[in-house]
Design an enzyme around this catalytic site. Structure first.
Site, mmCIF file in Angstrom:
data_model
loop_
_atom_site.group_PDB
_atom_site.id
_atom_site.type_symbol
_atom_site.label_atom_id
_atom_site.label_comp_id
_atom_site.label_asym_id
_atom_site.label_seq_id
_atom_site.Cartn_x
_atom_site.Cartn_y
_atom_site.Cartn_z
ATOM 1 N N ILE A 350 -12.865 -10.856 0.113
ATOM 2 C CA ILE A 350 -12.506 -10.089 -1.078
ATOM 3 C C ILE A 350 -12.078 -8.668 -0.723
ATOM 4 C CG2 ILE A 350 -14.021 -11.430 -2.580
ATOM 5 C CD1 ILE A 350 -16.014 -9.068 -2.435
ATOM 6 N N ARG A 351 -11.904 -8.409 0.570
ATOM 7 C CA ARG A 351 -11.469 -7.065 0.952
ATOM 8 C C ARG A 351 -10.100 -6.742 0.352
ATOM 9 N NH1 ARG A 351 -12.523 -7.101 6.370
ATOM 10 N NH2 ARG A 351 -14.596 -6.256 6.004
ATOM 11 N N GLY A 352 -9.237 -7.741 0.250
ATOM 12 C CA GLY A 352 -7.924 -7.520 -0.351
ATOM 13 C C GLY A 352 -8.018 -7.105 -1.806
#
Length: 414
Positions: A350-352
């Protein structure tokens, strides 16, 4: 060869008292003879004058060297750079919100990657620091304090605060791990007999920018160090009986040429944004770039002065955007759509999602708004996701264009 310095010193004093003006030969217990030429004794009153003269000469030489050093590597103005809007936008957004996580810039040779990144140093605002602290500790925020400063705060000490410009540190490809992480202070160990820590480049870059040119050619052991520090925000050193941890929160900026090799996926994922730049094709723009560079090389000081007002205006705009950032909001509907785009593109983790939300808010603040619009998301989402997509060797479309197509589909802009 042994030299009895006590005997030499006593003979020198005796000769000065006698007003001798001839060289003195001193025999030593060795096969050779050392000849010492002693200046005649002129009286004690001249010594302070000579010392003051030497200090003045040294000070003048130091000032001159600083001026020459400042002119030796003049920085090309950021606002004078033609084109490469995607790269410039990514750099500015990272200065506004360092939690975006840095930017990786890949492009052809001679496209101004290093010039643009180093030009960013002129735009960096000042920050609050504890005076004489090698780790750039914040005088008020405990999360940005080193262990030593935090212990002093707990003890009730008054910290001398000051300001300094946000640092920009270059990490050379040939740097050693000790120079990057820090090591034992050899000078203090030899002179004082104590174990002291000598901070490295990570300490110097704390709360600043760490720039790695040709990052895809960086040695693997240094890549591991950067991965560890970028993941935790702290640098831990275990060397020669020293155990120390200090904050190492920096904006990681890298540049490279894709023809010289790919970057390790683990490190690539640590860059919040990824900008791809190409060679300018418009002949008029190419002529403008060549003319500007020739003018700058001929007289850098005059060229920089012509862009001084624009540089100051952009710096003030970045400072104001940083203050406005806390008030910027992303609506729940837009956040859902951002996550849907990431899901449709099969982005791992979920870094994006996090980086896209932060970058969109930073762009809205940069333009003086407190609400994020779909246009903000459209401008930043290719920068945030293109390097997180799974590579398809048979793909005929650029990763950035893939992101834009999915964005238009999810936001209904087809």
């Amino acid at each position: 060869m042994a030299l009895n310095m006590r005997t030499v010193a006593s003979n020198v004093v005796a000769q000065q008292q006698q007003g001798a003006r001839t060289p003195m030969r001193v025999s030593v217990n060795a096969k050779s003879v050392v000849t010492l030429r002693v200046a005649p004794f002129q009286g004690a009153s001249i010594a302070p004058q000579r010392a003051n003269l030497q200090v003045r000469v040294a000070a003048a030489a130091e000032v001159k060297s600083e001026k020459e050093l400042g002119q030796a590597r003049p920085i090309f103005p950021f606002t004078a750079i033609v084109g490469q809007d995607e790269m410039k936008l990514a750099l500015i957004l990272n200065v506004i919100d360092p939690k975006i996580g840095g930017v990786m810039i890949m492009g052809d040779r001679g496209t101004g990657k290093s010039t643009t990144i180093r030009a960013l140093a002129d735009l960096l605002p000042e920050m609050k620091v504890v005076a004489n602290d090698p780790f750039n500790s914040h005088p008020e925020d405990p999360e940005l304090m080193s262990e030593e400063i935090r212990n002093r705060v707990k003890a009730g000490d008054q910290l001398p605060a000051g300001t300094k410009k946000i640092p920009m540190v270059d990490l050379p490809l040939g740097a050693t791990e000790d120079r990057v992480c820090g090591t034992i202070d050899i000078e203090k160990a030899l002179t004082e007999g104590v174990k002291a820590f000598e901070p490295g480049l990570l300490a110097k870059a704390n709360r600043g920018i760490l720039y790695v040119d040709e990052v895809n050619l960086l040695d693997d052991h240094l890549v591991d160090v950067l991965l560890d520090s970028a993941a935790s925000g702290w640098n831990t050193v275990e060397r020669e009986g020293i155990s120390i941890s200090h904050p190492a929160r920096f904006i990681l900026v890298g540049s490279g040429n894709p023809e010289e090799g790919e970057l390790r996926p683990q490190l690539l994922d640590r860059f919040g944004m990824h900008a791809q730049i190409g060679t300018v094709k418009d002949p008029r723009l190419r002529v403008q770039i060549v003319s500007q560079r020739a003018t700058f090389d001929e007289n850098p000081a005059v060229f920089r002065k012509d862009y001084e007002s624009g540089q100051n205006a952009l710096t003030n705009r970045i400072v104001e955007a940083s203050k406005l950032l806390k008030q910027v909001e992303v609506s729940y509907d837009y956040r859902v759509k951002i996550s849907q785009i990431c899901s449709d593109l099969n982005v791992d983790g979920i870094r994006g999602d996090i980086v896209t939300n932060r970058a969109a808010k930073a762009l809205a603040a940069f333009e003086g708004r407190t609400e994020v619009t779909p246009e903000d998301i459209y401008r930043v989402i290719p920068l945030c996701l293109r390097h997180r997509l799974r590579k398809d060797p048979l793909a005929e479309i650029d990763d950035g264009d893939r992101v834009r197509e999915v964005f238009k589909k999810v936001f209904g802009m087809e």
